[in-house]
Structures are given as C-alpha cells and as structure tokens.
Enzyme design. Sequence first.
Site, PDB file in Angstrom:
ATOM      1  N   HIS A 122      72.383  34.917  60.454  1.00 12.81           N
ATOM      2  CA  HIS A 122      70.995  34.477  60.648  1.00 12.81           C
ATOM      3  C   HIS A 122      70.682  34.595  62.148  1.00 12.81           C
ATOM      4  O   HIS A 122      71.582  34.410  62.982  1.00 12.81           O
ATOM      5  CB  HIS A 122      70.903  33.020  60.191  1.00 12.81           C
ATOM      6  N   ASP A 199      78.831  28.646  60.507  1.00 13.96           N
ATOM      7  CA  ASP A 199      77.446  28.289  60.198  1.00 13.96           C
ATOM      8  C   ASP A 199      77.385  27.950  58.708  1.00 13.96           C
ATOM      9  O   ASP A 199      77.450  28.843  57.862  1.00 13.96           O
ATOM     10  CB  ASP A 199      76.539  29.478  60.547  1.00 13.96           C
ATOM     11  N   GLN A 202      73.873  27.525  54.769  1.00 14.42           N
ATOM     12  CA  GLN A 202      73.650  27.949  53.376  1.00 14.42           C
ATOM     13  C   GLN A 202      74.826  27.643  52.474  1.00 14.42           C
ATOM     14  O   GLN A 202      74.762  27.904  51.277  1.00 14.42           O
ATOM     15  CB  GLN A 202      73.344  29.455  53.330  1.00 14.42           C
ATOM     16  N   LYS A 225      68.170  21.620  53.944  1.00 18.98           N
ATOM     17  CA  LYS A 225      68.512  22.595  52.912  1.00 18.98           C
ATOM     18  C   LYS A 225      69.382  21.955  51.839  1.00 18.98           C
ATOM     19  O   LYS A 225      69.718  22.574  50.847  1.00 18.98           O
ATOM     20  CB  LYS A 225      69.235  23.787  53.528  1.00 18.98           C
ATOM     21  N   CYS A 363      64.947  36.164  58.670  1.00 19.80           N
ATOM     22  CA  CYS A 363      65.623  35.926  59.964  1.00 19.80           C
ATOM     23  C   CYS A 363      66.961  36.637  60.040  1.00 19.80           C
ATOM     24  O   CYS A 363      67.918  36.131  60.624  1.00 19.80           O
ATOM     25  CB  CYS A 363      65.798  34.437  60.248  1.00 19.80           C
TER      26      CYS A 363
END
Lengths: 405, 138
Positions: A122, A199, A202, A225, A363
């Site tokens: 991202h 990261d 997600q 999220k 993104c």
Amino acid sequence: MKVQNKIREQFPILNQKINGYDLVYFDNGATSQKPLSVIESISDYYKTSNSNIHRGVHTLSRKATELFENARKTIAKHFNVINDQQVIFTAGTTDSINLVVQGLAKNYLQAGDEILLATYEHHSNILPWQLWAEANGGKLKVIPLLEDQTIDYASIPALISSKTKLIAITQVSNTLGLITDLEKIKTIAQKNNIPILVDGAQSAPHMPIDLQKLNVDFFVCSAHKMYGPTGIGLLYLSEKWLKDLAISKPGGGTIKTVSFEKTEYAEGALRFEPGTPNISGAIGFAAAIDFINSVGIQTIFAHEHELVQYAQKKMSEMPEVIIYGKSDHKAGVISFNIKGQHPFDVGTLLDKYGIAVRTGHHCTQPLMNCLNVQGTVRISFAIYNTKEEIDIFIEKLVKVIKMLS
Amino acid sequence: MTINEIEKEIVEEFEIFGDDWEGKYEHLIDLGKSLPLIKEEFKTEDRIIKGCQSRVWLNSELKEGNVVYTADADAIITKGMVALMVRVLSNHKAEEIVKADLKFVDTIGLKEHLSPTRANGLVSMINMMKTDALKFIS
C-alpha cells in the site's frame, strides 16, 4: 443463516436502501462497519467517564485512565503480547509506519541503507520510506511478483545486501487479498539479522495473529478496518525496539522530567503517545476486539474464506471477468475487471444497484503498473456479508456488463 | 442557443426516463459512445485532468470570440457526462461560461457526478473549463 442474522442485527447501518435497493456493503477493505457495542462504548465513555487521562487525581480521570489502559490490555491479549507496554496507540496504520520510519531515521538508518518492500505494498508502506530515502540518500528495493501475483520469494536473497536495514512488508495485499508467507520472509531476514515491519492493516481484521509467535520487530494495523472507530490504530514494538526506537514525536505525556536543559522521557508505551490521546478511540478499538472475539477470529476467517471461494467460483464462470491474484490462499478480497470496461463505470453502476465496491488503484499504483491496468474493481468481505449478497452482486454484475457493452 | 436553452433541452431529453435510472444511464452511455470528442493528438499528458479514477482530457480554444472545448474520458459514463458538459458550455462567450451554474445536472438526477470525491473527474473538468474560460477573458 440464523447466526448471520444475529450478527447483522448488530450493524444497524446495513439495514438501509440505496437508490431503492438493499445495501450490499462490499467495501470492507476500505473500512468495515461498526457494531452497536463499539458505537455504544464510545457514547457511554462520553456520557459517563470523559476526562483527561494519566495525570488527574479525581475520580473521573482515574476512571478514564482505567478504561484507556484496559483497552491496551485487551488489545495486547488479543494479539498475545505479554507486556502491554509494547502496544502503542497511534492514529492508525499510516501513522504507525511514519512513527517507525522517523524514529529509525534518527539513530538507525544511514545514508546508503536499503529498505526491502514488496510490489504490492500500500502507498502508506512506501511513501514514508521513500521520503526518508530521498532526503537521506537511502534506497528502496522491491521484491517482484510472480505471474500469479504472489511474491517471488526466491528473488529475495539476491536483493539483500549488507546495506539492507529493514524489510517492510504487508501481510495481506489490500488490493489482491493475497497472504504473504511471513515465515519465508522471516527465515531470510533472521539469517541476515534484518528487522521486519509487518503491515497488518488488511490481515488483522481477517485472521488470527499471535505476535509472540510471529516474533517480528514491528507490527501495525488500524482499528477502523476491524469493526472499530477511525483515527486509532496499533503500533506493536518488540522488546528491543520499545527501548531502541528513537522518539520522533515528543509532547505532553511522553516524559518523566522536563527542564530547558534536558528532558528525561518516560519508558514504555507513553514515550510514543504525545498529547491527549484518542481515548474514546482506544475504548472503541477494545470494544471492536471484544466483538471479534465474541464471534471468534477463526470463525471470521473461515466465513470470509468461504465467501471468497463462493464468489470467485461464480465470477470465474463469467467469460468477461478477469480476476487478479486468483489464489484460494487469500483473505476477504477479490480484485477484478470486466474485459474492455473501465472499473469506474462498473463501480458506478453497481452503486446504482446498491452495491458498494471500491474502484481505482487502491493506493497501490506500483502494483497497478505491474498488472498493467489503470485500476480494478475490488470487493472485500466482513463477517456480516452473506452468500445471498454475493448472488445479488453476481446478478447485478451481469446487468452491468450488459449495460456497458 | 444560450447555455440556459441547451440545459433546458437536455432536461427535456432526460425527462422521458422519469425514475428509470437504468434508462438514464443507458442514454448516458450511448452519449459517451457516440462522440469522438477530442483529436488523438490532443490526448497528451498535459491535457489530462489528474487525480481522478477516470482519465479526462480537455482542450480549450478561442474561435471567433467563443470558447470551443473538446474533451474525452476513458470511462464511458464519465465520457457521457463530459459530452453533456461540452454540449452545454462549448461555443459560448467566456463570460457566460464562467457564470454558468449547471443546475441541469441536479435536475436530470445525475448530481452524484458532482460530489467532491476524488473518484470523480467531472468536478475537476468543470473547474478546468471555467479556469480556461477565465484565461480567455483576461
């Protein structure tokens, strides 16, 4: 289905019409909806306990501090972190990554150093590193993807040099849903003594994450999220980095003693939480974690996996549909295009049918360049989505294709 | 025809669809398909309106005292909207273009295309059309 209804009842926003059609919310990768328990935890806090934390001697301040610190404990426990001081509240994934980059830039990264990233990062896990690299003579190196858009793990050893100072990698691609094999990355990193930042923006909403077992240096994610409020997220630091990461954002609350000559900073999480934090956000984040655990993260993963397989199978039967990253090993996301059609048109018409999807580059422009597309249409699932909704989506997608061709 | 008159004509054209949004969009798609709006040589990087999901190209010229627009877009719905904008604003005096409020978009029920999300190229295009017109005034 009964269980599903029980879950959907907790999300009042889902019960509405868009342009006369029942809302189908398939944009969970951008942000998930919030259950009543999360919404109420925030309003309850403001109704009963609002006060500034950590410094007050009065009852409300103690109450608010307790709620805030209990939120930290809830989140630590969820990710199996023993020392809750390793759980730092930030404004979200992007803020967390920036905090790491700016801290590392002070006493760890040097001119000529290299950061290793994957093609499907991202922008939030590219730009902070790029800004550092441009200002300090650093370099970004990119792990390529294979034909099926999975990471080319075999290429990594050749990309590593004595200058490689960190691997910053996403656990789940926000665009493709593909799951990175972190064990493979870790094996290579540990052999070369390179720290890893994961990261988890997600991954955290969709799969169990045990940070003790994962044993990486940095892990970041966003509450919004994962059924929580916006503006709050997690920065996990390993024991080592909790001590070694330089402060880049000083302010009230981060100190032990201050004088104009010399300031002594606090130890632990508070070092990295300047100013009045997002107290209600932290409480909402913890309520979201409680919601996830009331359902069970394994149940969530299994349910979303089933939805992905179900949708992917149906979409594969449509000759006009191109699916990107077409693996079964993915978390809650399908990215696709309709042959010869612009994703914007597909998304616009789906919206007219009440179906919320995301279109564009998500993104991840470097990934778009790699796929050689302007953008894609992305559907992404949460625990409240159903197979019936996928059936509606497929039915409307057929109509959309007809309208556009 | 004045800008207002063209707007009225478009409103009448869309009136037959009533609440039938599918018909409306099919018409918009047809408008998008039927019009080759800009010469290929004008589809250059500097004419792209950036930051939008759909790429929109705009070229503005002054011809016999009127501003003449040609434009294109890579998404067909956007192109349909672009075609409507060009039809309304092109071939008018710069002063009139700058003042146009383009209320017809709301009247024909396509207001969502004027929302300020970054997904939308149309708002940027209208801004660019007016900015270009302003340049011709000065």
